[in-house]
Design a protein around this motif. Structure first.
Motif, PDB file in Angstrom:
ATOM      1  N   LYS A 132       0.835  -1.212   0.000  1.00 48.76           N
ATOM      2  CA  LYS A 132       0.000   0.000   0.000  1.00 48.76           C
ATOM      3  C   LYS A 132       0.868   1.259   0.000  1.00 48.76           C
ATOM      4  O   LYS A 132       0.442   2.310   0.475  1.00 48.76           O
ATOM      5  N   TYR A 184      -3.034   5.607  -0.299  1.00 49.90           N
ATOM      6  CA  TYR A 184      -3.048   5.206   1.110  1.00 49.90           C
ATOM      7  C   TYR A 184      -2.358   6.249   1.987  1.00 49.90           C
ATOM      8  O   TYR A 184      -2.687   6.378   3.168  1.00 49.90           O
ATOM      9  N   TRP A 197       1.758  -4.526  10.019  1.00 46.30           N
ATOM     10  CA  TRP A 197       0.424  -4.986   9.628  1.00 46.30           C
ATOM     11  C   TRP A 197       0.194  -6.431  10.075  1.00 46.30           C
ATOM     12  O   TRP A 197      -0.845  -6.766  10.640  1.00 46.30           O
ATOM     13  N   ARG A 220      -2.767  -7.597  12.490  1.00 49.05           N
ATOM     14  CA  ARG A 220      -3.822  -8.463  11.942  1.00 49.05           C
ATOM     15  C   ARG A 220      -3.979  -9.706  12.821  1.00 49.05           C
ATOM     16  O   ARG A 220      -5.091 -10.146  13.117  1.00 49.05           O
ATOM     17  N   ALA A 228     -14.170   1.680   9.125  1.00 46.57           N
ATOM     18  CA  ALA A 228     -14.300   0.600   8.132  1.00 46.57           C
ATOM     19  C   ALA A 228     -15.457  -0.326   8.505  1.00 46.57           C
ATOM     20  O   ALA A 228     -16.070  -0.929   7.644  1.00 46.57           O
ATOM     21  N   GLY A 229     -15.736  -0.426   9.800  1.00 47.98           N
ATOM     22  CA  GLY A 229     -16.715  -1.390  10.257  1.00 47.98           C
ATOM     23  C   GLY A 229     -18.149  -0.940  10.142  1.00 47.98           C
ATOM     24  O   GLY A 229     -19.058  -1.752  10.357  1.00 47.98           O
ATOM     25  N   THR A 255     -19.094   0.921   5.376  1.00 45.53           N
ATOM     26  CA  THR A 255     -19.261  -0.018   4.254  1.00 45.53           C
ATOM     27  C   THR A 255     -20.580  -0.799   4.354  1.00 45.53           C
ATOM     28  O   THR A 255     -21.320  -0.897   3.378  1.00 45.53           O
ATOM     29  N   ARG A 286      -2.809  -0.661  -5.387  1.00 52.34           N
ATOM     30  CA  ARG A 286      -1.635  -1.377  -4.888  1.00 52.34           C
ATOM     31  C   ARG A 286      -0.388  -0.869  -5.602  1.00 52.34           C
ATOM     32  O   ARG A 286      -0.444  -0.553  -6.796  1.00 52.34           O
ATOM     33  N   PRO A 290     -16.022  -7.930  -3.558  1.00 54.08           N
ATOM     34  CA  PRO A 290     -16.364  -6.728  -2.777  1.00 54.08           C
ATOM     35  C   PRO A 290     -15.512  -6.578  -1.521  1.00 54.08           C
ATOM     36  O   PRO A 290     -15.364  -5.471  -1.003  1.00 54.08           O
ATOM     37  N   PHE A 291     -14.961  -7.691  -1.035  1.00 53.20           N
ATOM     38  CA  PHE A 291     -14.146  -7.633   0.184  1.00 53.20           C
ATOM     39  C   PHE A 291     -12.655  -7.766  -0.136  1.00 53.20           C
ATOM     40  O   PHE A 291     -11.864  -8.125   0.726  1.00 53.20           O
ATOM     41  N   ARG A 294      -4.908  -9.822   2.320  1.00 51.87           N
ATOM     42  CA  ARG A 294      -5.470  -8.582   2.848  1.00 51.87           C
ATOM     43  C   ARG A 294      -6.971  -8.490   2.620  1.00 51.87           C
ATOM     44  O   ARG A 294      -7.557  -7.403   2.542  1.00 51.87           O
ATOM     45  N   CYS A 329     -10.778  -8.343   3.498  1.00 56.32           N
ATOM     46  CA  CYS A 329     -11.438  -7.633   4.600  1.00 56.32           C
ATOM     47  C   CYS A 329     -11.557  -8.528   5.823  1.00 56.32           C
ATOM     48  O   CYS A 329     -12.120  -9.622   5.744  1.00 56.32           O
TER      49      CYS A 329
HETATM   50  C1  HEM Z   1     -20.124  -4.724   3.374  1.00 58.00           C
HETATM   51  C2  HEM Z   1     -19.187  -4.386   4.207  1.00 58.00           C
HETATM   52  C3  HEM Z   1     -17.724  -4.310   3.912  1.00 58.00           C
HETATM   53  C4  HEM Z   1     -17.068  -4.205   2.718  1.00 58.00           C
HETATM   54  C5  HEM Z   1     -17.668  -4.192   1.328  1.00 58.00           C
HETATM   55  C6  HEM Z   1     -15.654  -4.142   3.004  1.00 58.00           C
HETATM   56  C7  HEM Z   1     -14.667  -4.058   2.032  1.00 58.00           C
HETATM   57  C8  HEM Z   1     -13.314  -4.083   2.302  1.00 58.00           C
HETATM   58  C9  HEM Z   1     -12.281  -4.065   1.292  1.00 58.00           C
HETATM   59  C10 HEM Z   1     -12.489  -3.998  -0.215  1.00 58.00           C
HETATM   60  C11 HEM Z   1     -11.088  -4.099   1.932  1.00 58.00           C
HETATM   61  C12 HEM Z   1      -9.697  -4.078   1.286  1.00 58.00           C
HETATM   62  C13 HEM Z   1      -9.185  -2.663   1.226  1.00 58.00           C
HETATM   63  C14 HEM Z   1      -7.812  -2.559   0.612  1.00 58.00           C
HETATM   64  O1  HEM Z   1      -7.098  -3.539   0.468  1.00 58.00           O
HETATM   65  O2  HEM Z   1      -7.451  -1.445   0.290  1.00 58.00           O
HETATM   66  C15 HEM Z   1     -11.364  -4.125   3.350  1.00 58.00           C
HETATM   67  C16 HEM Z   1     -10.403  -4.170   4.339  1.00 58.00           C
HETATM   68  C17 HEM Z   1     -10.683  -4.072   5.669  1.00 58.00           C
HETATM   69  N1  HEM Z   1     -11.922  -4.057   6.262  1.00 58.00           N
HETATM   70 FE1  HEM Z   1     -13.690  -4.229   5.325  1.00 58.00          FE
HETATM   71  N2  HEM Z   1     -15.477  -4.173   4.357  1.00 58.00           N
HETATM   72  C18 HEM Z   1     -16.711  -4.293   4.948  1.00 58.00           C
HETATM   73  C19 HEM Z   1     -16.967  -4.387   6.310  1.00 58.00           C
HETATM   74  C20 HEM Z   1     -16.022  -4.352   7.301  1.00 58.00           C
HETATM   75  C21 HEM Z   1     -16.287  -4.498   8.708  1.00 58.00           C
HETATM   76  C22 HEM Z   1     -17.655  -4.765   9.314  1.00 58.00           C
HETATM   77  C23 HEM Z   1     -15.091  -4.352   9.347  1.00 58.00           C
HETATM   78  C24 HEM Z   1     -14.756  -4.389  10.815  1.00 58.00           C
HETATM   79  C25 HEM Z   1     -15.588  -4.433  11.790  1.00 58.00           C
HETATM   80  C26 HEM Z   1     -14.078  -4.122   8.332  1.00 58.00           C
HETATM   81  C27 HEM Z   1     -12.740  -3.909   8.590  1.00 58.00           C
HETATM   82  C28 HEM Z   1     -11.755  -3.929   7.614  1.00 58.00           C
HETATM   83  C29 HEM Z   1     -10.333  -3.879   7.917  1.00 58.00           C
HETATM   84  C30 HEM Z   1      -9.706  -3.733   9.288  1.00 58.00           C
HETATM   85  C31 HEM Z   1      -9.662  -3.988   6.705  1.00 58.00           C
HETATM   86  C32 HEM Z   1      -8.145  -4.022   6.470  1.00 58.00           C
HETATM   87  C33 HEM Z   1      -7.741  -5.489   6.527  1.00 58.00           C
HETATM   88  C34 HEM Z   1      -6.266  -5.740   6.292  1.00 58.00           C
HETATM   89  O3  HEM Z   1      -5.692  -5.152   5.389  1.00 58.00           O
HETATM   90  O4  HEM Z   1      -5.741  -6.561   7.026  1.00 58.00           O
HETATM   91  N3  HEM Z   1     -14.681  -4.139   7.112  1.00 58.00           N
HETATM   92  N4  HEM Z   1     -12.724  -4.125   3.544  1.00 58.00           N
END
Ligand code: HEM
Length: 460
Positions: A84, A89, A108, A112, A272-273, A276, A341, A400-401, A406, A408
């Motif tokens: 990143k 970022y 990280w 994590r 983030a939590g 989204t 990235r 989507p995640f 990495r 979500c």
């Molecule tokens: C529909 C709901 C959600 C979507 C679509 C979503 C989507 C994403 C995406 C696309 C990433 C990757 C971002 C990147 O690499 O730049 C990400 C990372 C992350 N998300 Fe989610 N997210 C959602 C819900 C949540 C929830 C509920 C939490 C926590 C309670 C959360 C916490 C995180 C964290 C901490 C990361 C970074 C993870 C890492 O790199 O180790 N997200 N999310």
């Protein structure tokens, strides 16, 4: 996007120095957030220039990628080559500091590992109670609106319920008192982060935009510092993610996390939590209001499963159509529309050389509409997520995640929450878009509805 069924990145021959593309200045605006046609242009660029496109500006190596093979290559197969370390970022770090979303490398990995126990399937199932309680409170609050014809914006309502859940579940904190302050600060930070370019003056320079941005960041920091301070004062025993973060010790030095590190992690997870998940739910209700057949089937399903009272985590498995509706909604409106990235070493994508230091942009929004993988890409059809259809599809046609190491961390939490809220709301109310209200996506970091989503409620 070829639309001709040919593909697979490494197999395409004919390496050239630079893929074709419009160059950033020709086609894309400085800030996607301000461009009403941004998403249209994103699709148009891939239609015109192919799977890998150069998005300039001159002198900078920035590539837009749409094919699932290339997405898989960056996020999973060669993930160790991508981090990143790019401008996007760096901008986000102004808000979130070095939390899980924005950090890299050893730091990280450690963080994590530390947070992971809060997101195991077992822990997530334990959050169902908080999810149901927050939704019941919402349903009660909505009662006077049902049948009144009174219009309101659904987006802040969804933000409020999702914020309460993440506050309760992860930090044992009642967010009722901070809702009014946190929402505008987050909206401002998302917008300002997106509006920054490599030419923007450093945050320390007091331009009007920077001052607004700094004030919003300060508000978020004050809110989170208060959450942490309240916990430090508390004598009760807590078993949640905040307690885990505060108790964590470095394996070698025995040192705990600094106050700033804890703040960065809490703020990251708080933002983030909920942003989204709330965005996903808002788009889902909009789409359902436009597709009465899909909604009717959803209502039949929830009436059957929720007949005995509020649901639990196990009931979510008995709501497959509800889940498919959410999956399809996040295909059309992925809450995170783009992911960047930086390539540490040289690589090859779609037959093109990617020199070290290049920035690669992946877009769920574009890939989720790739014509080789989705027929009638703009159509809303939850049948696409029937198990056999999913099994037959490229695994990175839908992300989507994100994916790979990495992915979500909150994906299971988000899906359980979205299913329970959608089911509980649909059991009691019908949410209808106000006729004529303009609905269009805005590319901030999330895919927010630019004008909100004005709805009325009917009691079922
Ligand atoms: C529909 C709901 C959600 C979507 C679509 C979503 C989507 C994403 C995406 C696309 C990433 C990757 C971002 C990147 O690499 O730049 C990400 C990372 C992350 N998300 Fe989610 N997210 C959602 C819900 C949540 C929830 C509920 C939490 C926590 C309670 C959360 C916490 C995180 C964290 C901490 C990361 C970074 C993870 C890492 O790199 O180790 N997200 N999310």
């Amino acid at each position: 996007m070829s639309g001709n069924g040919v593909s697979s990145a490494p197999a395409r021959p004919g390496r050239v120095q630079r893929p074709p593309g419009p160059g950033l200045f020709e086609e894309l605006p400085r800030s996607p957030a301000n461009d009403r046609r941004f998403f249209e242009k994103l699709l148009e660029i891939h239609r015109r220039f192919g799977e890998v496109t150069w998005v300039g500006p001159p002198g900078l190596r920035r590539y837009g990628v749409a094919h699932p093979d290339d997405v898989q290559h960056v996020l999973l197969d060669n993930a160790r080559n991508y981090d990143k370390g790019c401008f996007e970022y760096a901008s986000l770090r102004l808000v979130l500091g070095g939390g899980l979303v924005t950090s890299d490398g050893e730091h990280w990995r450690r963080q994590r590992k530390l947070a992971a126990p809060a997101f195991t399937p077992r822990s997530v199932a334990g959050f169902a109670e908080a999810m149901v309680a927050a939704t019941e409170e919402l349903l009660e609050r909505w009662q006077p609106r049902a049948g009144s014809g009174r219009a309101f914006d659904l987006v802040p309502e969804m933000m409020g319920v999702a914020l309460r859940i993440v506050g309760d579940a992860l930090f044992g904190f009642d967010t009722a008192g901070i809702r009014e302050r946190i929402a505008p600060a987050i909206a401002r930070c998302l917008y300002c982060t997106m509006a920054r370019t490599p030419l923007s003056p450093p945050l320390g320079v007091p331009t009007p935009g920077n001052v607004r941005f700094r004030n919003a960041i300060r508000t978020l920091h004050e809110i989170v510092d208060a959450i942490v301070a309240e916990r430090r004062r508390s004598t009760a025993e807590h078993v949640d993610l905040l307690a885990m973060l505060m108790a964590a010790r470095d394996e070698e030095t025995g040192e705990g996390m600094s106050d700033v590190q804890i703040r960065d992690e809490v703020l990251t997870l708080l933002v983030a939590g909920h942003e989204t998940t709330a965005t996903a739910l808002s788009w889902t209700f909009f789409l359902l209001s436009r597709h009465p057949d899909v909604r009717r089937r959803l209502e039949e399903e929830v009436d059957g499963v929720l007949a005995g009272g509020p649901p639990g985590a196990e009931d979510a498995k008995r709501l497959p159509w509800t889940r498919q509706v959410i999956d399809e909604s996040m295909r059309l409106f992925p809450p995170v529309w783009g992911i960047a990235r930086a390539a540490k070493e040289g690589d090859v994508l779609g037959g093109y050389e990617v020199p070290p230091g290049s920035v690669v942009y992946l877009s769920p929004y574009a890939t989720h509409r790739h014509p080789d993988f989705w027929s009638n890409p703009e159509g809303f059809d939850p049948e696409r997520f029937a198990p056999e259809a999913v099994a037959a599809r490229h695994r990175f046609a839908y992300f989507p995640f994100a994916g790979g190491p990495r992915v979500c961390i909150g994906n299971n939490l988000a899906l359980l929450e979205a299913v329970l809220i959608l089911a509980m709301v649909s059991r009691r109310y019908r949410v209808d878009l106000v006729p004529g209200h303009p609905v269009e996506p805005q590319a901030v970091i999330t895919t927010r509805p630019r004008h909100g989503i004005q709805v009325t409620l009917a009691k079922r």
